[in-house]
Structures are given as structure tokens and as C-alpha cells.
Design a protein around this motif. Structure first.
Motif, short mmCIF file in Angstrom:
data_model
loop_
_atom_site.label_atom_id
_atom_site.label_comp_id
_atom_site.label_asym_id
_atom_site.label_seq_id
_atom_site.Cartn_x
_atom_site.Cartn_y
_atom_site.Cartn_z
N THR A 73 -3.66 14.90 12.00
CA THR A 73 -3.57 16.11 11.15
C THR A 73 -3.76 17.40 11.94
O THR A 73 -3.67 18.48 11.36
CB THR A 73 -4.63 16.06 10.03
N CYS A 95 -5.42 21.02 6.65
CA CYS A 95 -6.18 19.76 6.54
C CYS A 95 -7.56 19.88 7.19
O CYS A 95 -7.68 20.34 8.34
CB CYS A 95 -5.40 18.62 7.21
N PRO A 104 -4.11 15.59 -0.64
CA PRO A 104 -3.25 16.20 0.39
C PRO A 104 -2.15 17.10 -0.17
O PRO A 104 -1.12 17.31 0.48
CB PRO A 104 -2.64 14.96 1.06
N CYS A 143 -4.91 13.47 5.23
CA CYS A 143 -5.22 14.88 5.05
C CYS A 143 -6.04 15.13 3.79
O CYS A 143 -5.64 14.72 2.69
CB CYS A 143 -3.92 15.70 5.00
N CYS A 148 -7.23 18.46 1.95
CA CYS A 148 -6.92 19.89 2.03
C CYS A 148 -8.18 20.76 2.03
O CYS A 148 -9.11 20.52 1.25
CB CYS A 148 -6.02 20.32 0.87
#
Length: 289
Positions: free
Chosen positions: A169, A176, A265, A279, A281
């Protein structure tokens, strides 16, 4: 939104309707019916985190239904097919079986050195995942030994696993979050047995085995289940320890996300869907405050 259980029940009813129609109109008298899935019952996450859930991901359902006359015409082929239900088989074998439908090559023993073996041939009992082209991470036939999360090798393997997740990521770090270890759920280790390393030769005439060999073990495999923070992502990861270089490495192909990531994500779905399992966020973190 339907629950997973409700969705499965609806599909189950549709499948019954299809099978009844095929049977009622006698389509199955000249058709081979194949049912299969890409994995078994692996959700919710507490199931996938169990040994049963691990097997469900690696051993999907697969079934044949043949016309009644087929077994009469090809009895050995069907006998081999039944025998192979207890042997190591892969999707590559299905490809070879399809080829046999077009041009039948006989129902003799299968060649263990070929990546794919027609299911109409008998798959050798000694077939290994390596011979069948199955990566260690997905192999259900290995003898893993559980070890403590405090083991120094496990701790290095865990660092390699988390670093790999973050490397995947890294190009999207603005979106991420940087992951850290929350907890190690389980850890197991795979390495050659002492008998294998000491094996030197075997006399064919009397099956006497010489165990005076001293083969050097060049790698050890670790399989880990870890939970990361933020986000609580759960992963199953296979890590390779290369002894000569004293290096721990992870391939993306040997990482499985074992719990749902839902909308975690969402920020990168239009940028790179390939990393959505890894990921979490940053805006999910900010929204909590």
C-alpha cells in the motif's frame, strides 16, 4: 441487503430447480453435469480463522454426474474417478479431464510428473503439492507444527508479513494507513523431517535404507494468522526463511485476507482495486474523532 445465510439458501433453491429441469427433460442422459465452487464455507470470520475454515478455502466442492450408460461403457474410468476422490487433485486435472472427453486416452495410471492428470486415470497416492503445482500456502497436505508467537523466528516472520502488507500500500500512503501488528492469532512451522535430511539411498533388492546422509536444510516456512491495526484486518500469511541469506520473504500470492474488509478500502477502489484487502483508509481513522 440479504445475509450470507439467506443468499445461500436462495441459490440452493435455484440449483434444485435447475437440476429438476435437467432430470425431467432427460438432458442428463447425454450430458455430464459438473458442479463446483471456488471455496467452501469460509465466512463469517470466526469460521475462516479456524482449522475448518482454512480447509474450506483450500478444498472447494467439486462433483460430477454422469449418464447411467457412461459407467457401463467406461467402467475403469469411473472406478478411477471414485478412487481419485481420496487423492490429491487440482483444477489442472479438470483441464486434462476435459481433453479426455474430446479424445479419450485410456484409463491407466496417471503420470505423477505431469502437472495435470485426467481424473479418468488413477492419481498416484504419493502425489505431492509440489508435483501438482500447488503453492505451499494453498497446500492442504503438509504437516505444520504449532509454535509459540514468542519464538524468535515467528517474530521475524511477523515483521516480514506486516512490512509486506505496508509495502503493497506504500504508493497510496496518503490514502491507506500504515499498519502495525495487533496480535498473532496462531503460528506454525514447516521444515523437512530429520529422516528426510538424513536419507542417502535405498537398496532396491532388500529395501534397506541408508540414513547416513547430511542434506542441508536451506529454508523454513512459517504460516501465521495476524490481526493488524488500525482496522482489525485479519490475514493468513506464509513466510519463507531463506537460511543461507538469513532473509524472510513473503509473496503477495501467499497472503489471504480472512475477514471482511467491507468499506475499509473505499478511498482507493477507483485507484487500485488490487490492494483493497490490505488498505485501511486514513479517513476511517479521522472519522472516529
Amino acid at each position: 441487503m440479504c445475509s450470507v445465510k439467506a443468499s445461500l439458501l436462495q441459490v440452493d433453491d435455484d440449483l434444485v430447480d435447475v437440476l429438476r429441469t435437467l432430470h425431467h427433460h432427460r438432458y442428463l442422459n447425454h450430458t455430464v453435469l459438473i458442479l463446483m465452487g471456488d471455496h467452501g464455507a469460509r465466512y463469517p470470520s470466526f469460521i475462516r480463522a479456524s482449522l475448518q475454515g482454512k480447509m474450506e478455502e483450500r478444498l472447494p466442492y467439486f462433483g460430477f454426474a454422469f449418464p447411467p450408460w457412461f459407467e457401463k461403457k467406461y467402467p475403469q474410468a469411473i472406478a478411477n474417478l471414485r478412487t481419485n476422490t481420496d487423492r490429491l487433485s487440482t483444477p489442472f486435472d479438470l483441464y486434462e479431464t476435459f481433453k479426455d472427453f474430446i479424445h479419450f486416452q485410456g484409463a491407466g495410471p496417471g503420470d505423477v510428473y505431469k502437472r495435470g492428470i485426467s481424473l479418468f486415470k488413477e492419481i498416484p497416492t504419493e502425489r505431492s503439492c509440489q508435483q501438482a503445482g500447488v503453492a505451499v500456502h494453498w497446500c492442504a497436505c503438509l504437516d505444520w507444527r504449532n509454535i509459540s508467537a514468542d519464538d524468535s523466528g515467528v517474530q521475524r516472520a511477523v515483521r516480514a508479513a506486516v512490512d509486506t502488507l505496508n509495502n503493497l500500500t506504500a504508493p497510496y500512503r496518503q490514502d491507506c494507513a500504515l499498519l502495525a501488528l495487533q496480535v498473532v492469532g496462531s503460528a506454525s512451522k514447516l521444515q523437512p523431517r530429520r529422516e528426510l535430511l538424513s536419507f542417502k539411498s535405498e537398496r532396491l533388492e532388500d529395501r534397506q535404507v541408508d540414513l547416513s546422509g547430511n542434506t542441508k536444510n536451506t529454508m523454513t516456512l512459517y504460516q501465521l494468522t495476524v490481526t493488524t491495526t488500525p482496522g482489525g484486518g485479519q490475514f493468513e500469511v506464509t513466510v519463507t526463511h531463506h537460511h543461507e541469506k538469513d532473509a524472510f520473504t513473503v509473496s503477495e500470492k501467499e497472503i489471504s485476507r480472512i475477514n471482511r474488509y467491507n468499506n475499509d478500502p473505499a478511498c482507493i477502489l477507483k485507484k487500485n482495486t488490487q490492494i483493497r484487502a490490505y488498505c485501511y483508509c486514513n479517513n476511517n481513522i479521522k472519522s472516529k474523532y
